[in-house]
Write an enzyme that holds these catalytic residues in place. Structure first.
Site, mmCIF file in Angstrom:
data_model
loop_
_atom_site.group_PDB
_atom_site.id
_atom_site.type_symbol
_atom_site.label_atom_id
_atom_site.label_comp_id
_atom_site.label_asym_id
_atom_site.label_seq_id
_atom_site.Cartn_x
_atom_site.Cartn_y
_atom_site.Cartn_z
ATOM 1 N N LYS A 93 51.074 19.785 46.380
ATOM 2 C CA LYS A 93 51.437 19.382 47.734
ATOM 3 C C LYS A 93 50.371 18.452 48.311
ATOM 4 C CE LYS A 93 55.299 21.696 48.830
ATOM 5 N NZ LYS A 93 56.467 21.096 49.475
ATOM 6 N N THR A 94 50.699 17.806 49.423
ATOM 7 C CA THR A 94 49.879 16.732 49.970
ATOM 8 C C THR A 94 48.525 17.205 50.490
ATOM 9 O OG1 THR A 94 51.800 15.392 50.520
ATOM 10 C CG2 THR A 94 49.775 14.950 51.763
ATOM 11 N N TYR A 95 48.525 18.122 51.446
ATOM 12 C CA TYR A 95 47.253 18.524 52.046
ATOM 13 C C TYR A 95 46.336 19.235 51.050
ATOM 14 C CZ TYR A 95 47.979 17.134 56.916
ATOM 15 O OH TYR A 95 48.118 16.416 58.077
ATOM 16 N N HIS A 98 44.856 16.479 48.677
ATOM 17 C CA HIS A 98 43.935 15.542 49.316
ATOM 18 C C HIS A 98 42.582 16.206 49.586
ATOM 19 C CE1 HIS A 98 47.264 12.704 49.947
ATOM 20 N NE2 HIS A 98 46.288 11.815 50.014
ATOM 21 N N HIS A 261 49.854 13.687 43.930
ATOM 22 C CA HIS A 261 50.848 14.367 43.077
ATOM 23 C C HIS A 261 51.913 13.363 42.717
ATOM 24 C CE1 HIS A 261 53.295 14.181 46.660
ATOM 25 N NE2 HIS A 261 52.377 14.867 47.330
#
Length: 423
Positions: A93-95, A98, A261
């Site tokens: 996932k994004t958060y 990152h 991702h």
């Protein structure tokens, strides 16, 4: 708010003055031309610049996207630098990813365990991406920009997740609060404007730059859609604008281009409803999609466990303490009591969305569809090198090498890059 930059205007004013002088008939043509060239070259002549490091994220970009003939700038950077496929951390996932990229710690260790999560200290609060400015959620691991600022190295961020929240009161010296209304061009121009400051001490030496349109179009239209292709072209053009701007400034830079991702297609009939896995009276969901996190309602622990331990088509469920070790997930108390993971291309829903995405991410980080990109180019890197697959926890140690920070204990290592770095 971002700092106001006046150096660009001053330089334009100086150039305008020289051109005005050049229009005077008393000034010979050769002298007029020389004055203009000297003004344009003045920054490079007056001040040789040390390399800066720029970390660029293209959210949702898969390695195969760079082989479609749509990204000439990135292809050129890769040909003259280093390229590799990169394995994200789970959940994809994004958060979470990152924060992996800037901490060198998997989500279980950096505290950002999902895009949506709960914490025992705030039992009635559900963190979502709209709550990203709250430092409470980001304080379990120090990001590299905070370490750089503590060491006196100026940093700047355009939309990097977590940078707007800060870490123990430390922010990048310059940062922008995320707004999808800011174009790729505006984001690049912000970075270039910071580097135009006349005082070298006021310029960032480490910049984080985030692009989200590739991910957005992938979700909405699919991995082979015209919309995704156009987003790739636009993002590639923005990076071209950045490299051209750096060249005009005489600013050498080590560019590290990554994604968080990949993306996988999710056919509409590849859905498992959570209420088919367990009685809704037994659970509360934190998130859903390619994986779902659920906690038992009070007194329903045994009922939920009995339901989720049964075999299910296209879904595997584990209690927090039994998640496979290779996923490196489940030790952080923010991870829900149960995690169910769908097969690639399948989704677990608590309810049917009004506008379902046609592609998604969040699957097993070993899945080829979830792989991320890595391209590096600059004076620190050898040319024309391709690396084997490596884990994204290795990016933070690489950044420390480039910025000039000492190594420290994290989940990753700079080992994958030792053969491609110029020492």
């Amino acid at each position: 708010m971002p700092r106001q930059n006046v150096s660009k205007g001053r330089r334009r004013h100086a150039l305008s003055s020289v051109i005005t002088l050049g229009h005077d008939a008393a000034v010979p043509n050769l002298l007029r031309f020389a004055l203009i060239l000297l003004t344009l070259a003045a920054p490079a002549l007056a001040e040789p610049r040390a390399p800066v490091t720029i970390l660029i994220s293209i959210d949702g970009a898969r390695p195969d996207y760079l082989d479609r003939g749509l990204t000439p700038v990135l292809s050129a950077l890769a040909a003259d630098g280093v390229r590799a496929p990169m394995r994200p951390s789970f959940p994809t996932k994004t958060y979470p990813n990152h924060y992996v990229l800037v901490t060198g710690l998997v989500p279980d260790h950096n505290g950002i365990v999902a895009n949506k999560m709960r914490d025992a200290a705030r039992p009635d609060f559900l963190f979502t991406m709209q709550d990203s400015a709250d430092e409470f959620w980001w304080d379990q691991a120090e990001p590299v920009w905070a370490a750089a600022e503590r060491a006196g190295i100026p940093t700047a961020s355009v939309f990097w997740p977590g940078a707007n929240a800060g870490y123990q009161g430390v922010h990048p010296r310059d940062w922008w609060l995320f707004s999808d209304g800011n174009s790729e061009r505006q984001r690049v121009d912000a970075a270039l404007d910071w580097l135009r400051r006349p005082d070298p001490a006021e310029r960032p030496r480490f910049i984080l730059l985030y692009f989200d349109k590739v991910d957005h179009e992938g979700h909405k239209h699919g991995v082979d859609s015209p919309e995704l292709a156009q987003a790739l072209r636009n993002t590639d053009a923005a990076i071209g604008r950045l490299t051209a701007g750096l060249g005009a400034l005489g600013q050498p830079a080590n560019l590290v281009v990554v994604s968080d991702h990949g993306m996988a297609m999710t056919p509409r009939d590849h859905v498992v409803m959570m209420d088919a896995l367990a009685d809704p009276a037994d659970w509360v969901a934190t998130d859903d999609g390619p994986y779902i996190g659920v906690d038992p309602k009070p007194g329903r622990e045994a009922a939920l466990a009995a339901a989720l331990r049964r075999p299910h088509d296209h879904v595997r469920c584990w209690p927090r303490g039994e998640i496979p070790a290779r996923l490196r997930y489940g030790g952080n108390p923010r991870v829900p009591a149960w995690v169910c993971l769908a097969d690639v291309g399948w989704l677990i829903w608590t309810k049917v969305p009004k506008a379902p995405d046609v592609a998604s991410h969040g699957y097993d980080n070993q899945a080829p569809e979830m792989r991320a990109i890595f391209v590096a180019n600059g004076p620190a890197f050898r040319a024309g090198r391709t690396l084997p697959l490596f884990d994204n926890v290795d990016i933070e140690p690489l950044l420390r090498d480039l910025i000039g920070l000492p190594p420290h204990a994290v989940d990753g290592s700079d080992a994958p890059f030792r053969g491609v770095l110029r020492r």
